[in-house]
Enzyme design. Sequence first.
Site, short mmCIF file in Angstrom:
data_model
loop_
_atom_site.label_atom_id
_atom_site.label_comp_id
_atom_site.label_asym_id
_atom_site.label_seq_id
_atom_site.Cartn_x
_atom_site.Cartn_y
_atom_site.Cartn_z
N GLU A 1 35.06 -1.84 -20.40
CA GLU A 1 35.98 -0.91 -19.74
C GLU A 1 37.44 -1.27 -20.03
O GLU A 1 38.28 -0.40 -20.19
CB GLU A 1 35.73 -0.87 -18.23
CG GLU A 1 34.42 -0.19 -17.85
CD GLU A 1 34.32 1.26 -18.34
OE1 GLU A 1 35.36 1.89 -18.60
OE2 GLU A 1 33.18 1.75 -18.49
N TRP B 1 27.58 -1.69 -25.11
CA TRP B 1 27.75 -2.08 -23.70
C TRP B 1 26.79 -1.32 -22.78
O TRP B 1 26.83 -1.49 -21.57
CB TRP B 1 29.19 -1.88 -23.24
CG TRP B 1 29.78 -0.57 -23.64
CD1 TRP B 1 29.76 0.58 -22.93
CD2 TRP B 1 30.52 -0.29 -24.84
NE1 TRP B 1 30.41 1.57 -23.61
CE2 TRP B 1 30.89 1.07 -24.79
CE3 TRP B 1 30.89 -1.06 -25.96
CZ2 TRP B 1 31.62 1.68 -25.81
CZ3 TRP B 1 31.61 -0.44 -26.97
CH2 TRP B 1 31.97 0.91 -26.88
N CYS C 1 27.88 23.30 -23.48
CA CYS C 1 28.19 22.54 -22.26
C CYS C 1 27.10 22.73 -21.20
O CYS C 1 26.75 23.86 -20.84
CB CYS C 1 29.54 22.97 -21.69
SG CYS C 1 29.99 22.05 -20.22
N TYR D 1 40.73 3.04 -11.87
CA TYR D 1 39.69 3.52 -12.77
C TYR D 1 38.66 2.43 -13.07
O TYR D 1 37.45 2.64 -12.89
CB TYR D 1 40.27 4.04 -14.10
CG TYR D 1 39.18 4.12 -15.13
CD1 TYR D 1 38.22 5.12 -15.05
CD2 TYR D 1 39.02 3.13 -16.10
CE1 TYR D 1 37.16 5.17 -15.93
CE2 TYR D 1 37.96 3.16 -16.99
CZ TYR D 1 37.03 4.18 -16.89
OH TYR D 1 35.97 4.20 -17.74
N ASP E 1 39.29 8.69 -15.27
CA ASP E 1 40.12 8.42 -16.44
C ASP E 1 40.59 9.76 -17.02
O ASP E 1 40.41 10.81 -16.40
CB ASP E 1 39.35 7.60 -17.47
CG ASP E 1 38.19 8.38 -18.06
OD1 ASP E 1 37.89 9.49 -17.56
OD2 ASP E 1 37.59 7.91 -19.04
#
Length: 358
Positions: free
Chosen positions: A46, A33, A211, A129, A147
């Site tokens: 989604e 997607w 991170c 969302y 979300d």
Amino acid sequence: MRMTDKVLQNFNTSAFQNALIEWYHANKRDLPWRADQDPYKVWVSEIMLQQTKVDTVIPYFKQFISKYPTPRDLAYADQQEVLKTWEGLGYYSRARNLQHAIQEVVASYDGKVPDDPNELGSLKGIGPYTKGAILSIAYNQPQPAVDGNVMRVLSRVLKVDDDIAKTSARKKFETYAASLISHDDPSSFNQGMMELGALICTPKEPMCMFCPVQDYCRAFQEGVQQALPVKSKQKKQKVVPYTVLLIQNDKGHYVIEKRPADGLLANMWQFPMVPTVEIGNDHIEQWFHMEYGIDITKKVKKGNLKHVFTHLVWQLEIYEATTASTKVTDERLKIISRDELDEYPFPVSHQKMMKYLR
DNA sequence: AAGCCGGGGCG
DNA sequence: CGCCCAGGCTT
């Protein structure tokens, strides 16, 4: 001073945005997607991704889009066929709501997915969302898309200990996300937040060493990332026992039943299930005659099957049965050959029994 | 605010 | 087996 301002005070928003977006561009997964920004495909993805893992969704998305490439293809499709395509993915109301909403898009918006927040948000199955996800990813609008991933990331980065199971927490995180979102690249920002939550800022054992926003993460700085987010656990499911009947007639055809249009597994098909508590194991044949108007004979027990839903557990006792009937009058029932079983949408629990029949 | 609505993967 | 999870609708 408002609560939002206090939490975001002394937070280096632009540095956070840049680090996140740069990381996203370098590390984003190549997903079906993400091939283009077709709003329809973004929408379908989604919806499928709600409460569902990426790896599970990928094959379903490919099949769904190849079967229904445009809104009109989906709008004019038969609902049973759409459910068959959705079979195994769960939360089947998503499929029914999606088709319903797409039909409205075709009827009211000439088949073009609306880019107006109010119009988009009023479509069936599109909540806060999904609305934000479509507007930011397909239309590059700076709308928050909060979300579970985003709440987890933000709860750590901003060190917020609100219970994310509560509605009030989601609203709070939406105000944070709206304040933090990049106006230069809202799509990459939102997808980056979710990608970070999926790949690095995972529920347990987050990989903080890798991170990209470690420098801006308050939970990491204080070493409390493992304790966040706070989430109250759901209570235990109720166990409901059923007797399932695999009924065959003389031609070897099976009796199947369509579930009601509302509630659990709506409009899906199943082998007839008798609620054991109400009926009792000794009156099943009588009850079946009263309920459906056909006579059956219960034979040998084939086994037990436990199937867990979010807030319900089916305890299934499976029996073989026979009937002399070759046709049925009750609208819920059909008698079909074993090959024809493949043409009807069945929930996973009944697919398992079907596999057993072969 | 709480309950309803699937399924898979993990340890 | 208990726990986790890319939500939205209904009441």
